[in-house]
Motif scaffolding. Structure first.
Motif, PDB file in Angstrom:
ATOM      1  N   VAL A 151      77.359 -54.892  40.031  1.00 52.23           N
ATOM      2  CA  VAL A 151      76.785 -53.652  40.569  1.00 52.23           C
ATOM      3  C   VAL A 151      75.423 -53.381  39.937  1.00 52.23           C
ATOM      4  CG1 VAL A 151      77.074 -51.151  40.691  1.00 52.23           C
ATOM      5  CG2 VAL A 151      79.033 -52.652  41.100  1.00 52.23           C
ATOM      6  N   GLY A 152      75.324 -53.568  38.630  1.00 56.68           N
ATOM      7  CA  GLY A 152      74.047 -53.343  37.952  1.00 56.68           C
ATOM      8  C   GLY A 152      72.968 -54.293  38.441  1.00 56.68           C
ATOM      9  N   LYS A 153      73.333 -55.556  38.648  1.00 57.50           N
ATOM     10  CA  LYS A 153      72.362 -56.536  39.155  1.00 57.50           C
ATOM     11  C   LYS A 153      71.878 -56.132  40.536  1.00 57.50           C
ATOM     12  CE  LYS A 153      71.768 -61.500  39.966  1.00 57.50           C
ATOM     13  NZ  LYS A 153      72.421 -62.843  39.874  1.00 57.50           N
ATOM     14  N   ALA A 154      72.804 -55.658  41.380  1.00 58.92           N
ATOM     15  CA  ALA A 154      72.414 -55.216  42.719  1.00 58.92           C
ATOM     16  C   ALA A 154      71.481 -54.014  42.647  1.00 58.92           C
ATOM     17  CB  ALA A 154      73.654 -54.869  43.532  1.00 58.92           C
ATOM     18  N   ALA A 155      71.780 -53.066  41.742  1.00 59.42           N
ATOM     19  CA  ALA A 155      70.929 -51.878  41.596  1.00 59.42           C
ATOM     20  C   ALA A 155      69.529 -52.266  41.157  1.00 59.42           C
ATOM     21  CB  ALA A 155      71.566 -50.909  40.607  1.00 59.42           C
ATOM     22  N   ARG A 156      69.436 -53.186  40.205  1.00 56.50           N
ATOM     23  CA  ARG A 156      68.116 -53.620  39.752  1.00 56.50           C
ATOM     24  C   ARG A 156      67.360 -54.313  40.885  1.00 56.50           C
ATOM     25  NH1 ARG A 156      71.360 -54.999  35.291  1.00 56.50           N
ATOM     26  NH2 ARG A 156      71.338 -57.219  35.844  1.00 56.50           N
ATOM     27  N   GLY A 157      68.062 -55.119  41.659  1.00 57.41           N
ATOM     28  CA  GLY A 157      67.418 -55.798  42.775  1.00 57.41           C
ATOM     29  C   GLY A 157      66.930 -54.846  43.850  1.00 57.41           C
ATOM     30  N   LEU A 158      67.665 -53.755  44.047  1.00 58.26           N
ATOM     31  CA  LEU A 158      67.289 -52.763  45.057  1.00 58.26           C
ATOM     32  C   LEU A 158      66.299 -51.727  44.538  1.00 58.26           C
ATOM     33  CD1 LEU A 158      70.847 -52.105  46.531  1.00 58.26           C
ATOM     34  CD2 LEU A 158      68.939 -53.188  47.754  1.00 58.26           C
ATOM     35  N   GLY A 159      66.059 -51.766  43.240  1.00 58.28           N
ATOM     36  CA  GLY A 159      65.157 -50.776  42.644  1.00 58.28           C
ATOM     37  C   GLY A 159      65.778 -49.406  42.499  1.00 58.28           C
ATOM     38  N   VAL A 160      67.115 -49.349  42.332  1.00 57.43           N
ATOM     39  CA  VAL A 160      67.808 -48.074  42.126  1.00 57.43           C
ATOM     40  C   VAL A 160      68.070 -47.896  40.633  1.00 57.43           C
ATOM     41  CG1 VAL A 160      69.881 -46.722  42.632  1.00 57.43           C
ATOM     42  CG2 VAL A 160      68.913 -48.228  44.390  1.00 57.43           C
ATOM     43  N   PRO A 161      67.512 -46.878  39.996  1.00 59.68           N
ATOM     44  CA  PRO A 161      67.814 -46.659  38.576  1.00 59.68           C
ATOM     45  C   PRO A 161      69.284 -46.289  38.401  1.00 59.68           C
ATOM     46  CG  PRO A 161      66.624 -44.787  39.483  1.00 59.68           C
ATOM     47  CD  PRO A 161      66.625 -45.846  40.549  1.00 59.68           C
ATOM     48  N   TYR A 162      69.828 -46.611  37.231  1.00 60.41           N
ATOM     49  CA  TYR A 162      71.243 -46.312  37.027  1.00 60.41           C
ATOM     50  C   TYR A 162      71.516 -45.831  35.613  1.00 60.41           C
ATOM     51  CZ  TYR A 162      71.523 -51.119  35.066  1.00 60.41           C
ATOM     52  OH  TYR A 162      71.332 -52.258  34.328  1.00 60.41           O
ATOM     53  N   VAL A 163      72.623 -45.110  35.507  1.00 61.25           N
ATOM     54  CA  VAL A 163      73.161 -44.617  34.241  1.00 61.25           C
ATOM     55  C   VAL A 163      74.464 -45.354  33.978  1.00 61.25           C
ATOM     56  CG1 VAL A 163      74.252 -42.616  33.134  1.00 61.25           C
ATOM     57  CG2 VAL A 163      72.104 -42.338  34.378  1.00 61.25           C
ATOM     58  N   ILE A 164      74.658 -45.817  32.753  1.00 61.37           N
ATOM     59  CA  ILE A 164      75.933 -46.392  32.337  1.00 61.37           C
ATOM     60  C   ILE A 164      76.742 -45.320  31.618  1.00 61.37           C
ATOM     61  CG2 ILE A 164      77.038 -48.001  30.727  1.00 61.37           C
ATOM     62  CD1 ILE A 164      76.066 -49.370  33.197  1.00 61.37           C
ATOM     63  N   HIS A 165      78.010 -45.184  31.993  1.00 63.80           N
ATOM     64  CA  HIS A 165      78.921 -44.226  31.367  1.00 63.80           C
ATOM     65  C   HIS A 165      80.070 -45.026  30.768  1.00 63.80           C
ATOM     66  CE1 HIS A 165      80.893 -39.973  31.894  1.00 63.80           C
ATOM     67  NE2 HIS A 165      81.011 -40.432  30.658  1.00 63.80           N
ATOM     68  N   LEU A 166      80.062 -45.190  29.459  1.00 63.96           N
ATOM     69  CA  LEU A 166      80.997 -46.097  28.794  1.00 63.96           C
ATOM     70  C   LEU A 166      82.329 -45.413  28.498  1.00 63.96           C
ATOM     71  CD1 LEU A 166      81.536 -48.854  27.502  1.00 63.96           C
ATOM     72  CD2 LEU A 166      80.619 -47.943  25.366  1.00 63.96           C
TER      73      LEU A 166
END
Length: 374
Positions: free
Chosen positions: A109-124
């Motif tokens: 999911v993170g790789k897809a977000a980076r490829g699409l240019g969508v910033p993301y937050v990780i909630h551990l």
């Protein structure tokens, strides 16, 4: 100029897409927290202004039921993410992260977000993330570091997890934010817990990791005390636990009903006096937070971020993990000492109102989202 509108008057409210593992009604702690967030936001996903201008959407990445169906859920989520990006309907992705399969799915999911240019937050989340990460292959560790290191913010549940992520992913050090889990404030009906015998409550997965065998032994050790009953509620090793309770002659005093849904769990909390969770590892357990909200006297172990909220002798009692005699001694104290039990419950409830209330959590989370997209 007269009548000129400010930008907020016409700009589209930003939207966050929240990636949850099981979806609405999931039995894990992540989904219980996210369901609490959904309920706090209401049907329009805005929380009556507590989110500022944010709108929230939820998507499922693993799904309930067989693990073999998880690739279908993951693929559907990735299609949803791409579609939202193409239509301008996502400004931020919120990724709830745990260990094992969750970490592998969220790396995709993170790789897809980076490829699409969508910033993301990780909630551990996840009590076993430390064990998972440190025991993983170099390739899996690198994938996890890239996922966490690429986040605009990394939300952790306590100080021990802040320090862990800062040590393992130093490039994310300045983007780590502590945000403890939260729950709705319950009415002030506990403390006394109602008429009848004292009620001891365990809520969680029934099994060795949560310290249930030690809890059963501790209950047997205080069986000489009168006027108490116990409920061990949750899925997991239910049959085995019932057999051990029967072998110890505790069947008339200890009930193991199996899984308790949200309504049943709230009813158990309202009718109990003591919440016990003798886990060997945790992140920040929802059952302890809910017990504090209900004004129960909490007995727990100092694992994960538990020590951030359960302060020994103030908001609860702490015992070493795996120490059944120490657990029995703590139970004996709160069963026999009513002033101590009531004081611990009141202090825990006050701490919850100040630090762990879902009403405040919503606004704090929205502030983190806003920082992430600046």
């Amino acid at each position: 100029m007269t009548g000129e509108r400010q930008p907020d008057a016409w700009e589209k409210p930003p939207t966050v897409l929240v990636a949850t593992p099981l979806g609405r009604g999931g039995r894990g702690g992540i989904d219980r927290l996210m369901d609490g967030l959904r309920d706090a936001l209401g049907p329009d996903g805005t929380g009556d202004g507590r989110l500022g201008r944010w709108t929230v959407r939820f998507g499922t990445t693993r799904g309930q039921g067989s693990i073999w169906a998880s690739p279908v859920y993951l693929a559907a989520f990735l299609v949803e993410l791409a579609g939202c990006k193409a239509l301008g309907r996502v400004d931020l992705l919120h990724i709830n992260l745990s260990s094992d399969g969750s970490a592998r799915r969220k790396a995709i999911v993170g790789k897809a977000a980076r490829g699409l240019g969508v910033p993301y937050v990780i909630h551990l989340h996840g009590s076993r993330f430390r064990t998972f990460f440190d025991g993983a292959t170099p390739q899996v560790q690198a994938s996890a570091r890239k996922l966490i290191g690429g986040a605009a913010r990394v939300i952790v549940l306590g100080r021990v997890w802040r320090d862990f992520i800062a040590a393992r992913v130093p490039e994310a050090r300045d983007r780590i934010v502590i945000l403890p889990n939260a729950s709705d404030a319950m009415p002030d009906v506990a403390g006394a817990g109602g008429p009848g015998p004292l009620r001891i409550l365990f809520l969680g997965r029934v099994g060795a990791r949560k310290g249930v065998p030690e809890l059963v032994e501790a209950l047997h050790a205080i069986s000489d005390l009168a006027d108490w009953r116990a409920v061990i509620a949750g899925d997991g090793d239910v049959a085995e636990t019932r057999q051990r309770i029967e072998a110890l002659g505790l069947s008339s005093r200890v009930d193991v009903p199996g899984w308790a849904g949200p309504d049943e769990a709230r009813a158990l909390l309202r009718s109990s006096h003591i919440l016990v969770l003798p886990s060997f590892d945790e992140n920040l357990p929802m059952s302890v937070i809910e017990g504090m909200s209900a004004g129960l006297a909490v007995i727990a172990t100092p694992v994960g971020a538990v020590e951030d909220i359960v302060r020994d002798g103030e908001t609860g009692l702490l015992v070493p993990p795996g120490d059944a005699p120490a657990l029995a001694a703590a139970l004996r104290r709160v069963v026999t000492d009513a002033p101590l039990r009531i004081r611990l419950g009141k202090t825990a409830r006050d701490f919850h109102r100040t630090n762990l209330d879902m009403a405040d959590y919503v606004g704090r989370l929205a502030a983190i989202w806003s920082e992430a997209v600046r």
